[in-house]
Design an enzyme around this catalytic site. Structure first.
Site, short mmCIF file in Angstrom:
data_model
loop_
_atom_site.label_atom_id
_atom_site.label_comp_id
_atom_site.label_asym_id
_atom_site.label_seq_id
_atom_site.Cartn_x
_atom_site.Cartn_y
_atom_site.Cartn_z
N SER A 157 0.87 -1.18 0.00
CA SER A 157 0.00 0.00 0.00
C SER A 157 0.90 1.23 0.00
O SER A 157 2.08 1.14 0.37
CB SER A 157 -0.84 0.00 1.28
OG SER A 157 -1.49 1.25 1.47
N TYR A 205 -2.60 -1.26 10.32
CA TYR A 205 -2.48 -1.37 8.86
C TYR A 205 -1.15 -0.80 8.39
O TYR A 205 -0.43 -1.43 7.61
CB TYR A 205 -3.65 -0.62 8.22
CG TYR A 205 -3.79 -0.80 6.73
CD1 TYR A 205 -4.49 -1.88 6.20
CD2 TYR A 205 -3.24 0.13 5.83
CE1 TYR A 205 -4.63 -2.03 4.83
CE2 TYR A 205 -3.37 -0.02 4.47
CZ TYR A 205 -4.08 -1.10 3.97
OH TYR A 205 -4.22 -1.25 2.61
#
Ligand code: NAD
Length: 260
Positions: free
Chosen positions: A142, A155
């Site tokens: 990401s 995350y």
């Protein structure tokens, strides 16, 4: 292009994983789909993908938070297709909360699914790739592997970890015909993000369109979502011979977000 190759794509019952599976199937690879969802829906996805692409497509229900289930998924793949040539570690979940309120079970689940599963799967497939002198490990990380945002402690930590794992895997396999890279998307409009739009709209008391423009795309300079097909094309490139020298890389596809 990928005729005779076998690819496992974790978390491919929807979103980015399904897009990558589709691109690989069109390129001739055998596909192992994985992920959660309604059984009838998943079976329809599997048969549709196979019919549209002529690829052999099987499904593994393995829960990526469980190392034993990951082992079963790899065993099922070897029993069906003989080996694993391409491993796409894509399954992922999100939870948004300040650190002092972050539920411990959410932290543990995000670490297990978004980070540890990539370690377990990579560990299992590398010996097969080494034997063939060819392999591709693609970790769907990401932009949050490179930069942070508030309220996404687990995350962001997991995705930074995935990038570290990517680099180590690349170094350990550099002479073996294997590459390992991390794709780092900005915001992509998948079910994972649709849920965040709803949550943020509630949290901020604003409508969905405002969440998209003022929260999600605020830091994405081109002001549009990344397309699943764009990410799938990048993943496919990494599997070609022209991608052979790209290894250990973090490849942002984020409309300029991480250029900030
Ligand atoms: P998605 O919610 O559409 O898909 C996630 C997939 O993972 C689904 O198939 C789901 O069933 C599966 N999954 C969830 N928990 C699982 C588990 N325990 N075991 C097996 N499968 C499981 O989300 P997406 O947006 O396509 O996300 C895919 C990956 O891309 C994730 O790693 C995510 O972090 C990453 N990513 C997404 C975005 C975005 O904006 N959508 C941006 C950057 C990175």
């Amino acid at each position: 292009m990928l005729n005779g190759k076998t690819a496992i794509v974790t978390g491919s019952t929807s979103g980015i994983g399904l897009g990558i599976a589709e691109a690989f199937a069109r390129a001739g690879a055998n596909i192992v789909l994985n992920g959660f969802g309604d059984a009838t829906e998943i079976e329809r996805t599997r048969t549709d993908l196979s019919k549209r692409t002529n690829a052999m497509v099987v499904y593994s229900p393995a829960d990526m938070s469980r190392p034993k289930a990951i082992e079963q998924m790899v065993r099922q793949t070897v029993d069906t297709f003989g080996t694993v040539d391409i491993m796409v570690n894509n399954a992922g979940i999100q939870h948004v909360a300040p650190i002092d309120e972050f539920p411990e079970e959410k932290w543990d689940a995000i670490m297990a699914i978004n980070l540890s599963s990539a370690f377990h799967a990579t560990k299992l497939v590398l010996p097969m790739m080494r034997r063939k002198g060819w392999g591709r490990v693609i970790n769907v990380a990401s932009a949050h592997a490179l930069v942070a945002s508030p309220y996404k402690a687990a995350y962001v930590a997991a995705k930074h970890g995935v990038l570290g794992l990517t680099k180590v895997t690349a170094l350990e396999t550099a002479e073996d015909g294997i590459t390992c890279n991390a794709i780092c998307p900005g915001y992509v409009r998948t079910p994972l993000v649709e849920r965040q739009i709803d949550d943020q709209a509630k949290a901020h008391g604003i409508d969905r369109e405002k969440v998209i423009s003022d929260v999600l795309l605020k830091n994405q300079p081109n002001k549009r979502f990344v397309e699943v097909a764009e990410l799938a094309a990048l993943a496919l490139f990494l599997c070609t011979d022209n991608g052979a020298s790209v290894t250990g890389a973090a490849l942002p596809m984020d409309g300029g977000w991480t250029a900030h």
